[in-house]
Design a protein around this motif. Structure first.
Motif, PDB file in Angstrom:
ATOM      1  N   ARG A   1       0.827  -1.216   0.000  1.00 35.93           N
ATOM      2  CA  ARG A   1       0.000   0.000   0.000  1.00 35.93           C
ATOM      3  C   ARG A   1       0.857   1.260   0.000  1.00 35.93           C
ATOM      4  N   ASN A   2       1.959   1.166  -0.711  1.00 37.79           N
ATOM      5  CA  ASN A   2       2.833   2.324  -0.884  1.00 37.79           C
ATOM      6  C   ASN A   2       2.364   3.066  -2.131  1.00 37.79           C
ATOM      7  N   TRP A   3       1.280   3.843  -1.968  1.00 34.97           N
ATOM      8  CA  TRP A   3       0.595   4.419  -3.107  1.00 34.97           C
ATOM      9  C   TRP A   3       1.433   5.477  -3.823  1.00 34.97           C
ATOM     10  N   ALA A   4       2.319   6.150  -3.108  1.00 35.03           N
ATOM     11  CA  ALA A   4       3.179   7.142  -3.756  1.00 35.03           C
ATOM     12  C   ALA A   4       4.114   6.472  -4.764  1.00 35.03           C
ATOM     13  N   THR A   5       4.637   5.290  -4.384  1.00 32.51           N
ATOM     14  CA  THR A   5       5.494   4.543  -5.316  1.00 32.51           C
ATOM     15  C   THR A   5       4.670   3.972  -6.461  1.00 32.51           C
ATOM     16  N   VAL A   6       3.480   3.468  -6.139  1.00 35.46           N
ATOM     17  CA  VAL A   6       2.592   2.961  -7.192  1.00 35.46           C
ATOM     18  C   VAL A   6       2.306   4.062  -8.202  1.00 35.46           C
ATOM     19  N   SER A   7       2.048   5.269  -7.704  1.00 41.99           N
ATOM     20  CA  SER A   7       1.718   6.385  -8.579  1.00 41.99           C
ATOM     21  C   SER A   7       2.850   6.711  -9.534  1.00 41.99           C
ATOM     22  N   ILE A   8       4.087   6.804  -9.034  1.00 38.48           N
ATOM     23  CA  ILE A   8       5.198   7.169  -9.906  1.00 38.48           C
ATOM     24  C   ILE A   8       5.493   6.055 -10.905  1.00 38.48           C
ATOM     25  N   ILE A   9       5.291   4.796 -10.496  1.00 43.78           N
ATOM     26  CA  ILE A   9       5.498   3.689 -11.435  1.00 43.78           C
ATOM     27  C   ILE A   9       4.449   3.744 -12.549  1.00 43.78           C
ATOM     28  N   LEU A  10       3.194   4.002 -12.179  1.00 45.58           N
ATOM     29  CA  LEU A  10       2.142   4.093 -13.196  1.00 45.58           C
ATOM     30  C   LEU A  10       2.383   5.265 -14.139  1.00 45.58           C
ATOM     31  N   ILE A  11       2.861   6.384 -13.591  1.00 48.57           N
ATOM     32  CA  ILE A  11       3.196   7.520 -14.447  1.00 48.57           C
ATOM     33  C   ILE A  11       4.303   7.132 -15.426  1.00 48.57           C
ATOM     34  N   GLY A  12       5.302   6.415 -14.939  1.00 46.53           N
ATOM     35  CA  GLY A  12       6.384   5.966 -15.817  1.00 46.53           C
ATOM     36  C   GLY A  12       5.888   5.054 -16.913  1.00 46.53           C
ATOM     37  N   VAL A  13       4.971   4.129 -16.575  1.00 44.87           N
ATOM     38  CA  VAL A  13       4.420   3.223 -17.588  1.00 44.87           C
ATOM     39  C   VAL A  13       3.639   4.007 -18.631  1.00 44.87           C
ATOM     40  N   VAL A  14       2.845   4.990 -18.175  1.00 46.75           N
ATOM     41  CA  VAL A  14       2.069   5.809 -19.114  1.00 46.75           C
ATOM     42  C   VAL A  14       3.001   6.572 -20.053  1.00 46.75           C
ATOM     43  N   VAL A  15       4.038   7.175 -19.507  1.00 40.92           N
ATOM     44  CA  VAL A  15       4.997   7.920 -20.336  1.00 40.92           C
ATOM     45  C   VAL A  15       5.685   6.988 -21.333  1.00 40.92           C
ATOM     46  N   ALA A  16       6.071   5.792 -20.861  1.00 46.15           N
ATOM     47  CA  ALA A  16       6.745   4.840 -21.747  1.00 46.15           C
ATOM     48  C   ALA A  16       5.825   4.401 -22.883  1.00 46.15           C
ATOM     49  N   VAL A  17       4.565   4.082 -22.554  1.00 48.30           N
ATOM     50  CA  VAL A  17       3.619   3.659 -23.590  1.00 48.30           C
ATOM     51  C   VAL A  17       3.361   4.793 -24.572  1.00 48.30           C
ATOM     52  N   PHE A  18       3.245   6.024 -24.054  1.00 51.57           N
ATOM     53  CA  PHE A  18       3.023   7.181 -24.927  1.00 51.57           C
ATOM     54  C   PHE A  18       4.213   7.383 -25.868  1.00 51.57           C
ATOM     55  N   ALA A  19       5.421   7.263 -25.345  1.00 47.81           N
ATOM     56  CA  ALA A  19       6.615   7.426 -26.182  1.00 47.81           C
ATOM     57  C   ALA A  19       6.706   6.320 -27.232  1.00 47.81           C
ATOM     58  N   ILE A  20       6.386   5.083 -26.826  1.00 52.63           N
ATOM     59  CA  ILE A  20       6.413   3.973 -27.773  1.00 52.63           C
ATOM     60  C   ILE A  20       5.361   4.169 -28.849  1.00 52.63           C
ATOM     61  N   ASP A  21       4.201   4.713 -28.462  1.00 55.92           N
ATOM     62  CA  ASP A  21       3.142   4.972 -29.440  1.00 55.92           C
ATOM     63  C   ASP A  21       3.600   6.000 -30.468  1.00 55.92           C
ATOM     64  N   LEU A  22       4.267   7.073 -30.007  1.00 59.38           N
ATOM     65  CA  LEU A  22       4.772   8.083 -30.942  1.00 59.38           C
ATOM     66  C   LEU A  22       5.835   7.500 -31.873  1.00 59.38           C
ATOM     67  N   LEU A  23       6.760   6.719 -31.293  1.00 55.33           N
ATOM     68  CA  LEU A  23       7.798   6.098 -32.104  1.00 55.33           C
ATOM     69  C   LEU A  23       7.208   5.110 -33.097  1.00 55.33           C
ATOM     70  N   GLY A  24       6.243   4.296 -32.612  1.00 55.26           N
ATOM     71  CA  GLY A  24       5.604   3.329 -33.493  1.00 55.26           C
ATOM     72  C   GLY A  24       4.840   4.004 -34.620  1.00 55.26           C
ATOM     73  N   GLY A  25       4.178   5.138 -34.317  1.00 52.22           N
ATOM     74  CA  GLY A  25       3.467   5.861 -35.358  1.00 52.22           C
ATOM     75  C   GLY A  25       4.407   6.382 -36.431  1.00 52.22           C
ATOM     76  N   ALA A  26       5.577   6.881 -36.004  1.00 53.78           N
ATOM     77  CA  ALA A  26       6.565   7.362 -36.975  1.00 53.78           C
ATOM     78  C   ALA A  26       7.087   6.223 -37.837  1.00 53.78           C
ATOM     79  N   ILE A  27       7.328   5.070 -37.208  1.00 55.55           N
ATOM     80  CA  ILE A  27       7.823   3.914 -37.979  1.00 55.55           C
ATOM     81  C   ILE A  27       6.756   3.428 -38.954  1.00 55.55           C
ATOM     82  N   ARG A  28       5.494   3.403 -38.514  1.00 56.80           N
ATOM     83  CA  ARG A  28       4.414   2.944 -39.402  1.00 56.80           C
ATOM     84  C   ARG A  28       4.263   3.865 -40.608  1.00 56.80           C
ATOM     85  N   LYS A  29       4.469   5.171 -40.418  1.00 58.98           N
ATOM     86  CA  LYS A  29       4.398   6.099 -41.552  1.00 58.98           C
ATOM     87  C   LYS A  29       5.501   5.808 -42.566  1.00 58.98           C
ATOM     88  N   ARG A  30       6.687   5.448 -42.070  1.00 59.96           N
ATOM     89  CA  ARG A  30       7.796   5.130 -42.973  1.00 59.96           C
ATOM     90  C   ARG A  30       7.562   3.823 -43.719  1.00 59.96           C
TER      91      ARG A  30
END
Length: 267
Positions: A236-265
């Motif tokens: 129940r260390n919610w502060a750590t859970v929060s930062i991990i979830l933020i990191g996952v969201v940022v990583a997925v968002f970055a991968i989505d942008l990179l994947g979109g650029a690759i798909r255009k190519r």
């Protein structure tokens, strides 16, 4: 002519309306049955104070956990998660192609072969990653490799199905052109089918790589990667859970942008 077609049109409209109403009634009935069949006894133990505590913790992420050089911080976790997802998706992409070739009915005169291939793909994707993770933890031991294998085997079934659909829906004109000049099966495969299919296959693999990143972050439940997130939730260390979830969201968002650029190519 319009007088004779008007009743037919009205009859067609009435039948479509009746079919729409019937489908709507069935959907509502299934939703109501599902809601009634659920067990709501857990609501009796609902504690608003615990919910508020969790919400306050999630709104106050532990920014010091981003990087502390210990190897147990957020950056290390994200790199491990992306590594698990990448290896699992790579395994699935390579092995899904032969499964798709076996499962495609347009490549076989015997209908038994594609049915067997599709059945195998259905079985592989019927079980979630957690089930495969439990199995591979027993086989190769706990750790990230078990998570990569779990994601890979599950996505073989997923990508195999999608690849098969693309093979069956592709334009056959280039294949017929190769055969018209005397090309055999393998020549038509490598010079007519795969050049059309590889950009689509790559795009589908990129999409499933994003899905694999999210899956890899939760496989620590059975000891197959993603353990810091599970440990933080259990503690129940919610502060750590929060930062991990933020990191996952940022990583997925970055991968989505990179994947979109690759798909255009690839288009």
């Amino acid at each position: 002519m319009s007088e004779t077609t008007a009743p037919a049109r009205r009859g067609l409209f009435a039948s479509e309306r009746a079919r729409t109403i019937a489908i709507s009634v069935v959907v509502v009935a299934v939703v109501a049955w599902s809601a009634i069949g659920l067990d709501y006894s857990g609501l009796a133990t609902f504690n608003p104070s615990l919910a508020l505590e969790a919400l306050r913790g999630l709104l106050s992420p532990d920014w010091g956990y981003v990087y502390d050089g210990s190897g147990e911080d957020l950056i290390s976790l994200l790199l491990l998660t992306i590594g698990i997802a990448f290896l699992g998706t790579a395994i699935a992409t390579v092995l899904a192609i032969p499964f798709a070739l076996v499962s495609s009915r347009t490549l076989w005169h015997n209908p038994v072969v594609p049915r067997v291939g599709k059945f195998v793909c259905n079985v592989l994707r019927a079980f979630p990653e957690l089930v495969y993770a439990i199995i591979f933890v027993r086989v190769v031991g706990p750790g990230p490799f078990a998570g990569a294998l779990a994601i890979g085997v599950h996505q073989i079934g997923m990508l195999g199905k999608l690849f098969t659909e693309q093979i069956e829906a592709m334009d056959e004109a280039p294949v017929e052109a190769v055969r018209a000049v005397g090309g055999n099966f393998w020549q038509s495969l490598f010079y007519a089918r795969l050049p059309q299919l590889m950009p689509i296959f790559s795009s589908l693999s990129l999409n499933h790589f994003e899905i694999a990143v999210r899956s890899a972050s939760t496989l620590g439940l059975v000891g197959a990667g993603g353990a810091p997130l599970i440990f933080a939730i259990q503690a129940r260390n919610w502060a750590t859970v929060s930062i991990i979830l933020i990191g996952v969201v940022v990583a997925v968002f970055a991968i989505d942008l990179l994947g979109g650029a690759i798909r255009k190519r690839l288009r």
